[in-house]
Design an enzyme around this catalytic site. Sequence first.
Site, PDB file in Angstrom:
ATOM      1  N   TYR A 188     -11.620   6.829   3.841  1.00  0.00           N
ATOM      2  CA  TYR A 188     -12.679   5.945   3.349  1.00  0.00           C
ATOM      3  C   TYR A 188     -14.018   6.675   3.391  1.00  0.00           C
ATOM      4  O   TYR A 188     -14.829   6.545   2.476  1.00  0.00           O
ATOM      5  CB  TYR A 188     -12.744   4.664   4.195  1.00  0.00           C
ATOM      6  CG  TYR A 188     -11.506   3.817   4.068  1.00  0.00           C
ATOM      7  CD1 TYR A 188     -11.297   3.007   2.961  1.00  0.00           C
ATOM      8  CD2 TYR A 188     -10.522   3.832   5.061  1.00  0.00           C
ATOM      9  CE1 TYR A 188     -10.155   2.236   2.837  1.00  0.00           C
ATOM     10  CE2 TYR A 188      -9.380   3.053   4.949  1.00  0.00           C
ATOM     11  CZ  TYR A 188      -9.197   2.261   3.831  1.00  0.00           C
ATOM     12  OH  TYR A 188      -8.067   1.514   3.710  1.00  0.00           O
TER      13      TYR A 188
ATOM     14  N   ASN B 109      -9.124  -4.180  -5.063  1.00  0.00           N
ATOM     15  CA  ASN B 109      -8.553  -3.451  -6.191  1.00  0.00           C
ATOM     16  C   ASN B 109      -7.543  -4.348  -6.917  1.00  0.00           C
ATOM     17  O   ASN B 109      -6.522  -4.716  -6.346  1.00  0.00           O
ATOM     18  CB  ASN B 109      -7.870  -2.185  -5.668  1.00  0.00           C
ATOM     19  CG  ASN B 109      -7.157  -1.386  -6.726  1.00  0.00           C
ATOM     20  OD1 ASN B 109      -7.186  -1.713  -7.909  1.00  0.00           O
ATOM     21  ND2 ASN B 109      -6.504  -0.327  -6.290  1.00  0.00           N
TER      22      ASN B 109
ATOM     23  N   CYS C 170      -5.122   3.063  -4.366  1.00  0.00           N
ATOM     24  CA  CYS C 170      -5.848   2.834  -3.115  1.00  0.00           C
ATOM     25  C   CYS C 170      -4.965   3.094  -1.888  1.00  0.00           C
ATOM     26  O   CYS C 170      -5.474   3.264  -0.785  1.00  0.00           O
ATOM     27  CB  CYS C 170      -6.451   1.435  -3.084  1.00  0.00           C
ATOM     28  SG  CYS C 170      -5.276   0.111  -3.356  1.00  0.00           S
ATOM     29  N   HIS C 171      -3.644   3.169  -2.091  1.00  0.00           N
ATOM     30  CA  HIS C 171      -2.754   3.476  -0.966  1.00  0.00           C
ATOM     31  C   HIS C 171      -2.962   4.901  -0.456  1.00  0.00           C
ATOM     32  O   HIS C 171      -2.558   5.215   0.658  1.00  0.00           O
ATOM     33  CB  HIS C 171      -1.285   3.262  -1.364  1.00  0.00           C
ATOM     34  CG  HIS C 171      -0.815   4.121  -2.488  1.00  0.00           C
ATOM     35  ND1 HIS C 171      -1.048   3.787  -3.812  1.00  0.00           N
ATOM     36  CD2 HIS C 171      -0.141   5.294  -2.507  1.00  0.00           C
ATOM     37  CE1 HIS C 171      -0.529   4.730  -4.596  1.00  0.00           C
ATOM     38  NE2 HIS C 171       0.031   5.656  -3.824  1.00  0.00           N
TER      39      HIS C 171
ATOM     40  N   GLU D  92       5.616   9.327  -2.251  1.00  0.00           N
ATOM     41  CA  GLU D  92       4.826  10.500  -2.647  1.00  0.00           C
ATOM     42  C   GLU D  92       4.996  11.683  -1.696  1.00  0.00           C
ATOM     43  O   GLU D  92       4.402  12.730  -1.911  1.00  0.00           O
ATOM     44  CB  GLU D  92       3.349  10.107  -2.751  1.00  0.00           C
ATOM     45  CG  GLU D  92       3.090   9.124  -3.870  1.00  0.00           C
ATOM     46  CD  GLU D  92       1.629   8.893  -4.154  1.00  0.00           C
ATOM     47  OE1 GLU D  92       0.791   9.740  -3.776  1.00  0.00           O
ATOM     48  OE2 GLU D  92       1.306   7.857  -4.774  1.00  0.00           O
TER      49      GLU D  92
END
Length: 156
Positions: A95, A118, A126-127, A153
């Site tokens: 952040y 979001n 945003c993850h 990912e």
Amino acid sequence: MQAIYFYEGAIGRYGIQETDGQLTRLWVGDRIAFVPQQPERIETPLLREAKAQLEAYFERRLQKFSLPLFLQGTAFQLKVWKLLQDIPYGEITTYGEIAALSGNPKACRAVGRTNGQNPLPIFIPCHRVVGSGKKLVGYTGGLDIKIKLLEIEGVL
């Protein structure tokens, strides 16, 4: 025209919403309880394509989405959501780093709130944003979904 359709996938049940040929909302996890009665629940070609791209992402065959997105928000929110889209697949940031990139290095909490607002999680990743010290904190729809996405990912 507004439309929404629900699917099952690697993150459980989710709903994709479009308005006039652009994606406007992805409802996931806990947020599904807040889906409004309208729009019409029909599957459009765009919603089918969005689902196909999400499924390819869940199966590790797609790293970047190519869908028309429509976002409404403050100038700060739009800037943060654009910065989130620039985070590469398989990488995380904090952040604080997003706040610094936004031009306001003290806006960590505002970045966190903006992430929570979001409207298109996953499509706007945003993850990929974590707390200081790379700590996993909060996520739209539940932290379990964030963990699953980061596992997909290869981050976790």
